[in-house]
Design an enzyme around this catalytic site. Structure first.
Site, PDB file in Angstrom:
ATOM      1  N   ASP A  13       0.832  -1.208   0.000  1.00 60.97           N
ATOM      2  CA  ASP A  13       0.000   0.000   0.000  1.00 60.97           C
ATOM      3  C   ASP A  13       0.867   1.258   0.000  1.00 60.97           C
ATOM      4  O   ASP A  13       1.898   1.307   0.682  1.00 60.97           O
ATOM      5  CB  ASP A  13      -0.880  -0.015   1.260  1.00 60.97           C
ATOM      6  CG  ASP A  13      -1.856   1.144   1.297  1.00 60.97           C
ATOM      7  OD1 ASP A  13      -2.836   1.101   0.547  1.00 60.97           O
ATOM      8  OD2 ASP A  13      -1.605   2.102   2.067  1.00 60.97           O
TER       9      ASP A  13
ATOM     10  N   GLU B 267       1.789  -0.416  -4.918  1.00 62.02           N
ATOM     11  CA  GLU B 267       0.883   0.679  -5.291  1.00 62.02           C
ATOM     12  C   GLU B 267       1.753   1.926  -5.419  1.00 62.02           C
ATOM     13  O   GLU B 267       2.063   2.586  -4.432  1.00 62.02           O
ATOM     14  CB  GLU B 267      -0.198   0.876  -4.221  1.00 62.02           C
ATOM     15  CG  GLU B 267      -1.262   1.846  -4.695  1.00 62.02           C
ATOM     16  CD  GLU B 267      -2.018   2.551  -3.560  1.00 62.02           C
ATOM     17  OE1 GLU B 267      -3.070   3.134  -3.846  1.00 62.02           O
ATOM     18  OE2 GLU B 267      -1.547   2.537  -2.409  1.00 62.02           O
TER      19      GLU B 267
HETATM   20  C1  NOJ Z   1      -4.342   3.227  -0.678  1.00 64.10           C
HETATM   21  C2  NOJ Z   1      -5.510   2.332  -0.441  1.00 64.10           C
HETATM   22  O1  NOJ Z   1      -5.859   1.686  -1.635  1.00 64.10           O
HETATM   23  C3  NOJ Z   1      -6.614   3.222   0.110  1.00 64.10           C
HETATM   24  O2  NOJ Z   1      -7.838   2.536   0.168  1.00 64.10           O
HETATM   25  C4  NOJ Z   1      -6.177   3.718   1.460  1.00 64.10           C
HETATM   26  O3  NOJ Z   1      -7.148   4.653   1.925  1.00 64.10           O
HETATM   27  C5  NOJ Z   1      -4.834   4.437   1.389  1.00 64.10           C
HETATM   28  N1  NOJ Z   1      -3.871   3.736   0.592  1.00 64.10           N
HETATM   29  C6  NOJ Z   1      -4.241   4.602   2.774  1.00 64.10           C
HETATM   30  O4  NOJ Z   1      -3.781   3.379   3.281  1.00 64.10           O
END
Ligand code: NOJ
Length: 538
Positions: A213, A263
């Protein structure tokens, strides 16, 4: 531990991730096994045959760990415990094994940038007070101003609102997201050790991969300086220190034959590709493609840029049309402005669902024909639209932090419809699920679509089956073919051509031996109607 023997032959099982179809499960909304209104692991286990029949190679679970759910589970209180709302660790282990026996690998989500404010480390940091070793695992600082009443710096938040919160003893702590998600200090060795231990914990339980993430955010400039537009390096985005962290993670993954998908939202393709060097992450999400409007030229450019940025590092591209953070595809493509948005931009933005569905079907064939791996978000295969959530039911912190102007991301997180004739469209709940399903939701139910050869589900099933059986699909080269303005046509060797018509008029098909699959009916004279895609055998 020594690295297990790996078969380097392309197409061997060790290479599964280079062209996998990966299905994203948002556990809270997938299927409710115990009837309490919240999806759970029992629900997922019951639906594994559905996922196997759909034809996916892996499932990525958004966080399923113990969490107060201040941000849908991206506020983790304990990585080694499954949230009781979802089940138990024992069930997770069974789920991983059962999925594997059906040929489906498991990917879990790790959130290195922050933890929950209920995580034992943060509670200890609050209790221990200023200057304590416990506070050093986070970013605690005195405030500015005469009485420390001003935040330590001016960093903008990833969500709307402030990035600093003051605690009772007067210190402030940093949180790039909500106050319930304090940022970890990645310069602290314990933070690194703990995350590598968490990776091992899940790999030892049979997990085949980890989604990272906010992968470009965890490292911070230790001086925490004010943000200055254009100053390089950025104080907290894409800092060089991250690469050594991920190289170390890679060694842990290699010891278990596991893979990463990061990500990584970065506009600079050279900087993006650095995360994909052979000793770092295996793959990263390709948001350029997701963000692209329904426009042939822009899509082709996004595809070319993506392939070009991955080529030098030898990493496969990933393709994704939607996830739990963005407006669902059929709604987005049915709008005048079809480009990326986090949620619905504004309450009640008009959309033409028929148009959006036609385009989403064509986009599915486009995406599944591109070289690399592909991610599907639960409900995408059912053609679910973004739901309008009544204001009083909204749960997403993004909505509240925007002062109520942004509807947030709940509209793409609505509990799935499984059985048209059952209460709550067969989600499994005995009472209203955690987010309300809109009227007409059962029209999208999986059982109804399974019986209809023209449904979105049938399209995805056929396309995913062909993706497995056609040697041309998946990893490998792509060659563009001449095509009229507004039409995308490319060959995947050996012997498959994909044509997508985004022009406002029908397009003639290139010479072919057979039509393998179309996203909608062809014209009576064999032409490809607008907003339609086809796979041809040539
Ligand atoms: C990216 C995640 O996909 C999202 O859902 C989340 O709110 C943020 N990162 C913070 O962890």
């Amino acid at each position: 531990m020594a690295a297990p023997h790996r078969d380097p032959t392309p197409g061997s099982p060790d290479d599964w991730w280079r062209d996998a179809a990966i299905y994203q499960v948002y556990p809270r909304s997938f299927a409710d096994g115990d009837g309490d209104g919240t999806g759970d692991l029992a629900g997922v286990r019951a639906k594994l045959p559905y996922l196997a029949e759909l034809g996916v190679d892996a499932v990525w679970f958004t966080p399923w760990y113990l969490s107060p759910l201040a941000d849908g589970g991206y506020d983790v209180a304990d990585y080694r415990t499954i949230d009781p709302a979802f089940g138990t660790l024992d069930e997770a282990e069974k789920l991983i094994a059962e999925a594997r026996s059906l040929g489906i690998r498991t990917i879990v989500d790790i959130v290195p940038n922050h933890v929950s404010d209920q995580h034992p480390w943060f509670r200890a940091a609050l209790a221990a007070g200023p200057g304590s070793p416990e506070r050093k695992r986070f970013h605690f600082r005195p405030g500015r101003g005469e009485h420390g009443e001003l935040p330590p710096n001016d960093w903008p938040s990833q969500f709307a609102g402030p990035t600093w919160t003051r605690v009772e003893d007067g210190e402030w702590y940093l949180h790039l997201f909500t106050p319930q998600q304090p940022d970890l200090n990645w310069a602290h060795p314990a933070v690194r050790e703990e995350h590598e231990s968490v990776l091992r914990f899940w790999f030892e339980r049979g997990v085949a991969g980890v989604r990272i993430d906010s992968a470009a955010l965890p490292a911070k400039d230790p001086a925490l300086p004010d943000f200055v537009e254009g100053r390089d390096p950025h104080p907290y985005v894409d800092r060089d220190e991250l690469h050594e962290i991920y190289r170390s993670w890679r060694r842990v993954a290699d010891a278990h034959g596991a893979v990463f998908v990061g990500e990584v939202w970065l506009p600079d393709s050279e900087r993006f590709a650095r995360y994909l060097r052979p000793d770092e992450l295996h793959t990263a999400f390709n948001f350029t493609f997701l963000a692209c409007p329904w426009d042939a030229h822009r899509l082709r450019t996004a595809i070319d840029d993506t392939l070009a940025e991955h080529a030098p590092v030898g990493a496969p591209a990933t393709w994704v049309l939607c996830n739990h953070d963005v407006t669902r595809t059929v709604t987005r493509y049915g709008r005048a402005d079809t480009g990326f948005d986090f949620a619905t931009k504004a309450f009640g933005t008009p959309t033409d669902l028929e148009l959006g569905t036609r385009r989403a079907r064509a986009a599915a064939l486009l995406t599944l024909a591109l070289p690399g791996s592909v991610y599907l978000y639960q409900g995408e295969e059912l053609g679910l639209p973004e739901a309008d959530i009544p204001r009083e039911c909204i749960q997403d912190p993004m909505h509240f932090r925007s002062g109520g102007t942004d509807p947030g991301r709940d509209g793409c997180r609505v509990p799935l419809p499984w059985k048209a004739a059952s209460p709550y469209a067969g989600f499994g709940s005995d009472a209203e699920p955690w987010l309300p399903q809109p009227a007409g939701w059962s029209a999208y139910a999986a059982d109804r679509q399974a019986a209809d050869p023209a449904s979105m589900l049938s399209l995805y099933r056929t396309a995913l089956r062909l993706r497995r059986t056609e040697p041309a699909l998946g990893d490998g080269p792509l060659e563009w073919l001449p095509a009229p303005d507004g039409v995308l046509a490319f060959r995947r060797a050996p012997g498959l051509v994909c044509v997508v018509n985004l022009a406002g008029r029908p397009a003639a098909l290139p010479d072919h031996d057979a039509v393998l699959l179309t996203s909608g009916p062809l014209d009576t004279d064999g032409g490809l109607p607008t907003d339609t895609a086809v796979w041809l055998r040539v």
